[in-house]
Design an enzyme around this catalytic site. Structure first.
Site, PDB file in Angstrom:
ATOM      1  N   HIS A  17       0.839  -1.208   0.000  1.00 20.90           N
ATOM      2  CA  HIS A  17       0.000   0.000   0.000  1.00 20.90           C
ATOM      3  C   HIS A  17       0.871   1.255   0.000  1.00 20.90           C
ATOM      4  CE1 HIS A  17      -3.178  -2.582   2.240  1.00 20.90           C
ATOM      5  NE2 HIS A  17      -3.688  -2.329   1.057  1.00 20.90           N
ATOM      6  N   LYS A  41     -17.938  -7.116   7.747  1.00 20.44           N
ATOM      7  CA  LYS A  41     -16.666  -7.814   7.979  1.00 20.44           C
ATOM      8  C   LYS A  41     -16.253  -7.722   9.432  1.00 20.44           C
ATOM      9  CE  LYS A  41     -13.957  -7.764   3.687  1.00 20.44           C
ATOM     10  NZ  LYS A  41     -12.758  -7.178   3.087  1.00 20.44           N
ATOM     11  N   ARG A  94      -1.691  -5.891  -8.563  1.00 17.78           N
ATOM     12  CA  ARG A  94      -0.461  -6.658  -8.352  1.00 17.78           C
ATOM     13  C   ARG A  94      -0.232  -7.670  -9.454  1.00 17.78           C
ATOM     14  NH1 ARG A  94      -2.735  -7.980  -2.563  1.00 17.78           N
ATOM     15  NH2 ARG A  94      -4.457  -8.176  -4.022  1.00 17.78           N
ATOM     16  N   SER A 132      -3.046  -7.790   2.625  1.00 11.43           N
ATOM     17  CA  SER A 132      -3.378  -7.739   4.055  1.00 11.43           C
ATOM     18  C   SER A 132      -3.851  -9.106   4.530  1.00 11.43           C
ATOM     19  CB  SER A 132      -4.480  -6.706   4.310  1.00 11.43           C
ATOM     20  OG  SER A 132      -4.076  -5.437   3.885  1.00 11.43           O
TER      21      SER A 132
HETATM   22  O1  PNS Z   1      -8.930  -3.117   0.128  1.00  9.38           O
HETATM   23  P1  PNS Z   1     -10.159  -3.630  -0.554  1.00  9.38           P
HETATM   24  O2  PNS Z   1     -10.994  -4.419   0.434  1.00  9.38           O
HETATM   25  O3  PNS Z   1      -9.829  -4.408  -1.799  1.00  9.38           O
HETATM   26  O4  PNS Z   1     -11.033  -2.363  -1.027  1.00  9.38           O
HETATM   27  C1  PNS Z   1     -12.262  -2.518  -1.652  1.00  9.38           C
HETATM   28  C2  PNS Z   1     -13.008  -1.165  -1.799  1.00  9.38           C
HETATM   29  C3  PNS Z   1     -13.098  -0.438  -0.481  1.00  9.38           C
HETATM   30  C4  PNS Z   1     -12.294  -0.290  -2.797  1.00  9.38           C
HETATM   31  C5  PNS Z   1     -14.442  -1.484  -2.339  1.00  9.38           C
HETATM   32  O5  PNS Z   1     -15.014  -2.508  -1.584  1.00  9.38           O
HETATM   33  C6  PNS Z   1     -15.379  -0.286  -2.318  1.00  9.38           C
HETATM   34  O6  PNS Z   1     -15.177   0.675  -3.029  1.00  9.38           O
HETATM   35  N1  PNS Z   1     -16.430  -0.335  -1.470  1.00  9.38           N
HETATM   36  C7  PNS Z   1     -17.378   0.740  -1.294  1.00  9.38           C
HETATM   37  C8  PNS Z   1     -18.775   0.364  -1.783  1.00  9.38           C
HETATM   38  C9  PNS Z   1     -18.933   0.637  -3.251  1.00  9.38           C
HETATM   39  O7  PNS Z   1     -18.753   1.745  -3.731  1.00  9.38           O
HETATM   40  N2  PNS Z   1     -19.294  -0.410  -4.005  1.00  9.38           N
HETATM   41  C10 PNS Z   1     -19.417  -0.362  -5.450  1.00  9.38           C
HETATM   42  C11 PNS Z   1     -18.054  -0.498  -6.088  1.00  9.38           C
HETATM   43  S1  PNS Z   1     -18.204  -1.014  -7.717  1.00  9.38           S
END
Ligand code: PNS
Length: 164
Positions: A17, A41, A94, A132
């Site tokens: 990150h 979660k 990645r 993570s």
């Molecule tokens: O670190 P992560 O868990 O891969 O991050 C995922 C994240 C936070 C980017 C994604 O889950 C997100 O944007 N969630 C917010 C809800 C949302 O906007 N959903 C529609 C996305 S297409």
């Protein structure tokens, strides 16, 4: 003023990150590192603990003239990004395996809010396998975390286990 959102769970923040944030600093004037509040979660670290670790470890990276801010958000990312007057969403890719899901999210976000661009960035190869999820697994099974997460994060993980 080019402002980007770097969203994620950051449970915990890894060196991968931080590598993406450092690279993002070459492109943006401000990056808001935004932690998703996800009631579905059960995280290892609370939002407050994750915010505190990020605030601390961001001081250790090459920021150039980029302003770095830590925040958290709930709900749709694009709504949050609009409210923050951001121009872009940064996501790290990645490997090819990340691409399919990231592309889906980027295209959905574009459909929901066409004014916000998603920028995919590649971390250094050294971090291409760091996540993570794996960091937590390795830690819980007693493996070595040196080089995968900042020392402060490893310390906090050990502390957390002691407290529980
Ligand atoms: O670190 P992560 O868990 O891969 O991050 C995922 C994240 C936070 C980017 C994604 O889950 C997100 O944007 N969630 C917010 C809800 C949302 O906007 N959903 C529609 C996305 S297409």
């Amino acid at each position: 003023m080019r402002r980007a959102i770097y969203p994620g769970s950051f449970d915990p923040v890894t060196n991968g990150h931080l590598d993406i944030i450092e690279r993002g600093c070459k492109l943006f004037d401000e990056i808001i590192i935004s932690i998703l509040v996800n009631p579905d979660k059960r995280p290892f670290f609370s939002i407050e603990e994750r915010r505190d670790m990020l605030d601390n470890v961001l001081k250790t990276i090459e920021q150039r003239n980029c302003l770095l801010r830590v925040d958290d958000f709930e709900g749709l990312l694009v709504h949050y990004a609009l409210a923050q007057e951001a121009h872009a969403i940064v996501r790290g890719i990645r490997a090819i395996s990340d691409y399919e899901y990231e592309l889906q999210m980027a295209l959905m976000n574009r459909r929901l809010e066409p004014s916000i661009e998603t920028v995919f960035m590649m971390p250094a190869e050294t971090y291409s396998y760091v996540s993570s999820r794996l960091v937590k697994e390795v830690f819980q099974l007693g493996g070595e975390l040196k080089g995968l997460v900042p020392p402060l994060v490893e310390e906090r993980m050990k502390q957390k286990v002691k407290e529980s």
